[in-house]
Design a protein around this motif. Structure first.
Motif, short mmCIF file in Angstrom:
data_model
loop_
_atom_site.label_atom_id
_atom_site.label_comp_id
_atom_site.label_asym_id
_atom_site.label_seq_id
_atom_site.Cartn_x
_atom_site.Cartn_y
_atom_site.Cartn_z
N THR A 62 0.84 -1.19 0.00
CA THR A 62 0.00 0.00 0.00
C THR A 62 0.88 1.25 0.00
N VAL A 63 0.24 2.40 0.11
CA VAL A 63 0.93 3.70 0.03
C VAL A 63 2.14 3.73 0.96
N PRO A 64 3.33 4.17 0.56
CA PRO A 64 3.66 4.74 -0.74
C PRO A 64 4.52 3.79 -1.59
N GLY A 129 -4.89 8.56 -9.86
CA GLY A 129 -3.74 7.98 -9.17
C GLY A 129 -3.72 6.46 -9.32
N GLY A 130 -2.95 5.81 -8.45
CA GLY A 130 -2.74 4.37 -8.54
C GLY A 130 -4.04 3.57 -8.50
N ALA A 131 -4.95 3.95 -7.62
CA ALA A 131 -6.20 3.18 -7.47
C ALA A 131 -7.02 3.25 -8.75
N SER A 193 -7.74 11.11 -3.25
CA SER A 193 -7.48 11.01 -1.82
C SER A 193 -7.92 12.28 -1.11
N ALA A 194 -8.76 13.10 -1.79
CA ALA A 194 -9.23 14.35 -1.19
C ALA A 194 -9.97 14.10 0.12
N SER A 195 -10.75 13.01 0.17
CA SER A 195 -11.53 12.71 1.38
C SER A 195 -10.64 12.56 2.60
N MET A 217 -14.11 5.41 -2.85
CA MET A 217 -13.16 4.32 -2.57
C MET A 217 -12.66 4.38 -1.12
N MET A 218 -12.72 5.58 -0.53
CA MET A 218 -12.32 5.67 0.87
C MET A 218 -13.43 5.11 1.76
N TYR A 219 -13.09 4.73 2.98
CA TYR A 219 -14.11 4.19 3.88
C TYR A 219 -13.76 4.60 5.31
P1 NDP Z 1 -2.71 8.44 -5.24
O1 NDP Z 1 -1.88 9.23 -4.28
O2 NDP Z 1 -2.05 7.57 -6.22
O3 NDP Z 1 -3.67 9.45 -6.07
C1 NDP Z 1 -4.35 10.48 -5.42
C2 NDP Z 1 -5.36 11.13 -6.37
O4 NDP Z 1 -6.17 12.03 -5.62
C3 NDP Z 1 -4.71 11.93 -7.49
O5 NDP Z 1 -5.51 11.81 -8.63
C4 NDP Z 1 -4.74 13.36 -6.94
O6 NDP Z 1 -4.78 14.36 -7.93
C5 NDP Z 1 -6.07 13.33 -6.20
N1 NDP Z 1 -6.18 14.32 -5.10
C6 NDP Z 1 -5.44 14.35 -3.96
N2 NDP Z 1 -5.84 15.37 -3.16
C7 NDP Z 1 -6.85 16.01 -3.84
C8 NDP Z 1 -7.66 17.13 -3.55
N3 NDP Z 1 -7.52 17.82 -2.40
N4 NDP Z 1 -8.61 17.50 -4.43
C9 NDP Z 1 -8.76 16.80 -5.59
N5 NDP Z 1 -8.01 15.74 -5.93
C10 NDP Z 1 -7.07 15.34 -5.06
O7 NDP Z 1 -3.75 7.63 -4.30
P2 NDP Z 1 -4.46 6.24 -4.63
O8 NDP Z 1 -4.93 6.26 -6.04
O9 NDP Z 1 -3.60 5.12 -4.18
O10 NDP Z 1 -5.72 6.28 -3.62
C11 NDP Z 1 -6.83 7.14 -3.86
C12 NDP Z 1 -7.95 6.86 -2.85
O11 NDP Z 1 -8.46 5.54 -3.02
C13 NDP Z 1 -7.50 6.95 -1.38
O12 NDP Z 1 -8.54 7.60 -0.65
C14 NDP Z 1 -7.37 5.51 -0.96
O13 NDP Z 1 -7.62 5.36 0.43
C15 NDP Z 1 -8.47 4.85 -1.78
N6 NDP Z 1 -8.23 3.42 -2.04
C16 NDP Z 1 -9.16 2.52 -1.58
C17 NDP Z 1 -9.01 1.18 -1.81
C18 NDP Z 1 -10.03 0.23 -1.27
O14 NDP Z 1 -9.80 -0.98 -1.35
N7 NDP Z 1 -11.15 0.70 -0.76
C19 NDP Z 1 -7.86 0.64 -2.55
C20 NDP Z 1 -6.94 1.66 -3.01
C21 NDP Z 1 -7.13 2.99 -2.75
P3 NDP Z 1 -3.43 14.93 -8.62
O15 NDP Z 1 -3.05 13.94 -9.68
O16 NDP Z 1 -3.83 16.24 -9.16
O17 NDP Z 1 -2.39 15.03 -7.52
#
Ligand code: NDP
Length: 277
Positions: A62-64, A129-131, A193-195, A217-219
């Motif tokens: 997981t992250v990072p 992002g990655g998800a 990940s804004a949430s 996707m967040m919980y």
């Molecule tokens: P990444 O760090 O790879 O990507 C983050 C994304 O969120 C980017 O697109 C980024 O935009 C955007 N972002 C971040 N902050 C803001 C903001 N304030 N306003 C708007 N956009 C924003 O994260 P992941 O893809 O790994 O994870 C994303 C979410 O999915 C997380 O909340 C994680 O907890 C959740 N998740 C849930 C899983 C599950 O099984 N339920 C599995 C994997 C992830 P930018 O490109 O502009 O920086």
């Protein structure tokens, strides 16, 4: 000694994966240990090598460390190759490291069990992002009318969508794009990940169609910021707890070749989150 698996992250204390995999193991009678391991930010390879030397058989990442896991892998599954995303590593008997991504399967299984609109649906995915990289292929395989990927950094969404154009109607841009502003989506998936920071991407009030479904996707124990915003605007809302359990079940299947029942584990996890509130 029982078979060893783990999840690597930093931080990692919050991870619910040991809880989930321990229940899967109990339920299926598989004899294994699943631990949460904190990895230093600058030496993922080192902790991975130690884990393998200890006899570790597989790990979630997981992250990072998702990019480190991608680079460390010897063999990528077709879906991980396409997504350039990895969340599951498996040690082969031949000494090779196999990498896969189970996030997309997890998301689509959860959406299906929730009866969320997929076939013929207009879908908006927030984030790039990655998800999100891991979920586009399985979402497109469900036959939606179209998918729009919207991201704070618009160029990332455009590039990502372009990688999947051959699989269906998918395009990308910023939150201000006319597709987003036109609204009327049957399904909106928040993969930003804004949430986490209690923030919300700028979205129009008309985002959802009459039967629109909001999925974060967040919980957590409480509805997320995105769910609270969507509540009066969408027909239904859900968080990503089911996705978490389903992606874990797919990893468990890759490692043990047995599919655990997810409904009971989802309930147990929800219960434990509420208890900790
Ligand atoms: P990444 O760090 O790879 O990507 C983050 C994304 O969120 C980017 O697109 C980024 O935009 C955007 N972002 C971040 N902050 C803001 C903001 N304030 N306003 C708007 N956009 C924003 O994260 P992941 O893809 O790994 O994870 C994303 C979410 O999915 C997380 O909340 C994680 O907890 C959740 N998740 C849930 C899983 C599950 O099984 N339920 C599995 C994997 C992830 P930018 O490109 O502009 O920086």
């Amino acid at each position: 000694m029982s078979d060893l698996y783990c999840v690597f992250g930093n931080p990692i204390k919050h991870s619910r994966s040991p809880f989930i995999h321990t229940l899967f193991a109990e339920q299926t009678g598989e004899v294994l240990r699943y631990e949460a391991r904190l990895a230093p930010l600058d030496d993922f390879q080192g902790v991975w090598d130690d884990f393998v030397a200890e006899g570790g058989l597989g790990a979630n990442v997981t992250v990072p460390f998702k990019l480190d896991a991608l680079q460390l892998a010897d063999v990528l599954s077709a879906r991980a190759q396409r997504a350039q995303a990895v969340n599951t590593l498996t040690c082969g008997k031949n000494g090779k490291v196999y990498a896969d991504t189970t996030d997309g399967v997890g998301l689509v299984r959860d959406l299906t069990s929730l009866n969320a609109p997929l076939v013929g649906a207009r879908i908006l995915v927030l984030g790039a992002g990655g998800a999100v990289r891991g979920v586009l292929e399985p979402l497109l395989a469900m036959g939606p009318e179209a998918i729009f990927v919207a991201n704070r950094t618009a160029s990332k969404a455009r590039e990502l969508a372009a990688n999947f154009e051959d699989l269906g109607k998918v395009s990308g841009g910023g939150f201000e794009a006319s597709d987003v502003q036109a609204g009327g989506f049957d399904l909106v998936i928040n993969g930003t990940s804004a949430s986490l920071a209690g923030e919300l991407p700028p979205l129009p009030d008309t985002l959802f169609s009459a039967h629109g479904f909001a999925y974060d996707m967040m919980y957590g124990a409480e509805p997320t910021v995105f769910m609270r915003w969507a509540e009066p605007r969408a027909a239904a809302t859900a968080d990503g707890l089911g996705m978490l359990v389903e992606q874990a079940a797919e990893s468990f299947f890759l490692w043990r070749n047995i599919r655990p029942d997810t409904a009971s584990v989802r309930e147990a996890l929800r219960h434990s989150l509420l208890e900790k509130k």
